[in-house]
Write an enzyme that holds these catalytic residues in place. Structure first.
Site, short mmCIF file in Angstrom:
data_model
loop_
_atom_site.label_atom_id
_atom_site.label_comp_id
_atom_site.label_asym_id
_atom_site.label_seq_id
_atom_site.Cartn_x
_atom_site.Cartn_y
_atom_site.Cartn_z
CG ASP A 148 -22.02 -37.69 -47.36
OD1 ASP A 148 -21.24 -38.15 -48.19
OD2 ASP A 148 -23.15 -37.23 -47.68
CG HIS A 167 -21.29 -39.89 -51.23
ND1 HIS A 167 -22.09 -38.94 -50.68
CD2 HIS A 167 -21.83 -40.18 -52.44
CE1 HIS A 167 -23.09 -38.65 -51.51
NE2 HIS A 167 -22.94 -39.40 -52.59
#
Ligand code: U2F
Length: 457
Positions: free
Chosen positions: A118, A17
């Site tokens: 994110d 990520h």
């Protein structure tokens, strides 16, 4: 150097990520600081472990990394599972991020003017709202999984009536662009009541916040899923596919030790184009001993040249003597420079768990896929690979057995169907390349993103 903007970047420090988020920030940092001008300062908030695993040395001087607390109580050494680690981290959030943001604002002598996060970290929406600045969530996976999460309510309503397992093989005909996806392919986090994990709760919270975002950003390109793109553009304030990042920033100089496991030099010794089977299951998954055995036995029987990225202790599960017997045509390494490997002309197929970064890297290099998905978005990605994009096959029955693996390999490497699949992935690669060209969709979206983050507070 004095900056006129201060962008805060909140990373999710698990799986792959943080790395694609950093890649995006590096592109933005370069683009926002034309030679000789003061641009934006980016404060990158991430756990210490994740920060230390990434290379900030290639970064422009306007990116500064900050460690945020990962939730492990002071003085304790973390010894739990991956999902325990995620749970601890989420429990420590957003306070851990807020603390680091305060520190960064003090260092910079400047308040944050925009928050990029994110997408999982939905609370960044509230932090941005309180500051009166834009929130730009970055979804690190594909648009198909984002769409599935977005339609959680509709999916749960349809699912309520299901009594038999067989009913889960019905398709999602009511979601634009997902008409070939089965209920059984969906990320389990959608079914939060059956699976109330911290991650599932987080993703469900995210769904409600996304329409408030100034723009939702993806490392993908519009042309891969035109129907989903059109639909999500109508649902979000802005929906910006800005990838594939490995094609958009091809000039990043490789680090000196990028081929320390000798993969690229080994590929150079392979004379036949498109002959090598590349195998990797990303950064989280290790298949079971039984499946590793089946895969190894297939490779040995078929005698296809292979390059296998196999981390952790998994090597010990391989059949006795396998490494020695296959050393003439196979290579096993704990880590491969995957982007470079997939770009090599000798590579003929990628056996993968279908993490989004792997799928997109394979598409960007025109390499067909053999899919063995495990968790999260991987099943839906694999269905799209096989049925919508037609650029690969899923192993029959969903697990590696000698028969299913043999069949998949034969199909791609020697069958007529394989030629069609190879041509399909070549065409999709061309679309990806066009998307990042000067007037391509991803380049235009990137310019728009740059405008969004460039508004001073
Ligand atoms: C989670 O992803 P994973 O880390 O499991 O898998 P990928 O998204 O495929 O990313 C793996 C990355 O690691 C690199 C590879 C990819 O960029 O090039 N890599 C490498 O360079 N060398 C190796 O030997 C092995 C890997 C999650 F599990 C997925 O389901 C999600 O789709 C993903 C994104 O949200 O995050």
């Amino acid at each position: 150097m004095s900056f006129h903007l201060h962008i805060g970047v909140l990373a999710f420090p698990f799986g792959t990520h943080a790395a694609p988020l950093l890649a995006l920030v590096q592109r933005l940092a370069t683009a926002s600081a034309p030679a000789g001008e003061a641009g934006a300062r980016f404060s990158f908030f991430n756990s210490a472990v994740s920060n230390s695993s990434m290379s900030f040395s290639n970064s422009c001087e306007n990116i500064k990394a900050y460690d945020v607390w990962d939730g492990t109580p002071e003085g304790e050494v973390f010894g739990g599972t991956h999902s325990d680690a995620v749970g601890l981290f989420l429990k420590a959030s957003p306070r851990n991020f807020e603390k680091a943001i305060e520190e960064a604002e003090e260092d910079a002598g400047m308040k944050i003017s925009c928050l990029i996060s994110d997408a999982f970290l939905w609370f960044a929406c509230d932090l941005a709202e309180r500051r009166g600045v834009p929130w730009v969530p970055f979804w690190t996976a594909a648009s198909c999984s984002l769409s599935a999460h977005f339609y959680t309510e509709e999916i749960l309503t349809a699912f309520v009536g299901f009594k038999e397992t067989a009913e889960q093989e019905q398709t999602l005909t009511f979601i634009p662009g997902l008409s070939k996806v089965h209920f059984s392919d969906l990320p389990p986090e959608i079914f939060v009541e059956q699976n109330p994990s911290p991650l599932a709760i987080t993703i469900n919270n995210m769904v409600g916040k996304l329409p408030k975002a100034t723009a939702v950003v993806l490392n993908s390109f519009e042309e891969i899923d035109p129907i989903i793109t059109k639909d999500l553009k109508s649902k979000f304030q802005d929906f910006l596919n800005v990838g594939p990042s490995i094609l958009a920033s091809p000039d990043t100089p490789p680090s000196p030790d990028h081929d320390k496991t000798g993969c690229l030099s080994w590929l150079e010794t392979q004379n036949k184009p498109k002959s090598v089977v590349y195998i990797s299951f990303g950064t989280v998954v290790i298949p079971s001993e039984k499946e590793l055995l089946a895969l190894a036995e297939t490779l040995e029987t078929r005698k296809l040249p292979f390059l296998w990225s196999l981390g952790g202790n998994a090597k010990k599960y391989l059949p006795e003597g396998f490494i020695e017997r296959t050393s003439g045509f196979g290579k096993i390494v704990p880590w491969a420079p995957q982007a470079g490997v997939l770009a090599h002309n000798s590579v003929g197929v990628f056996v993968t768990h279908c993490g989004w970064n792997s799928v997109l890297e394979s598409v960007s290099r025109g390499v067909p896929l053999i899919c063995r998905p495990f968790f999260g978005d991987q099943k839906i990605n694999s269905r799209m690979v096989e049925v919508s994009w037609k650029i690969g096959v899923r192993v029959e029955g969903g697990v590696f057995t000698k028969a299913s693996t043999m069949k998949a390999l034969d199909r791609i490497m020697s069958g007529e169907a394989g030629k069609v699949i190879r041509e399909n992935v070549r065409r999709l690669k061309d679309k990806a390349v066009s998307a990042v060209e000067l007037k391509g969709s991803s380049s235009k979206n990137f310019e728009k993103l740059l405008e969004i983050i460039s508004v001073p507070n």
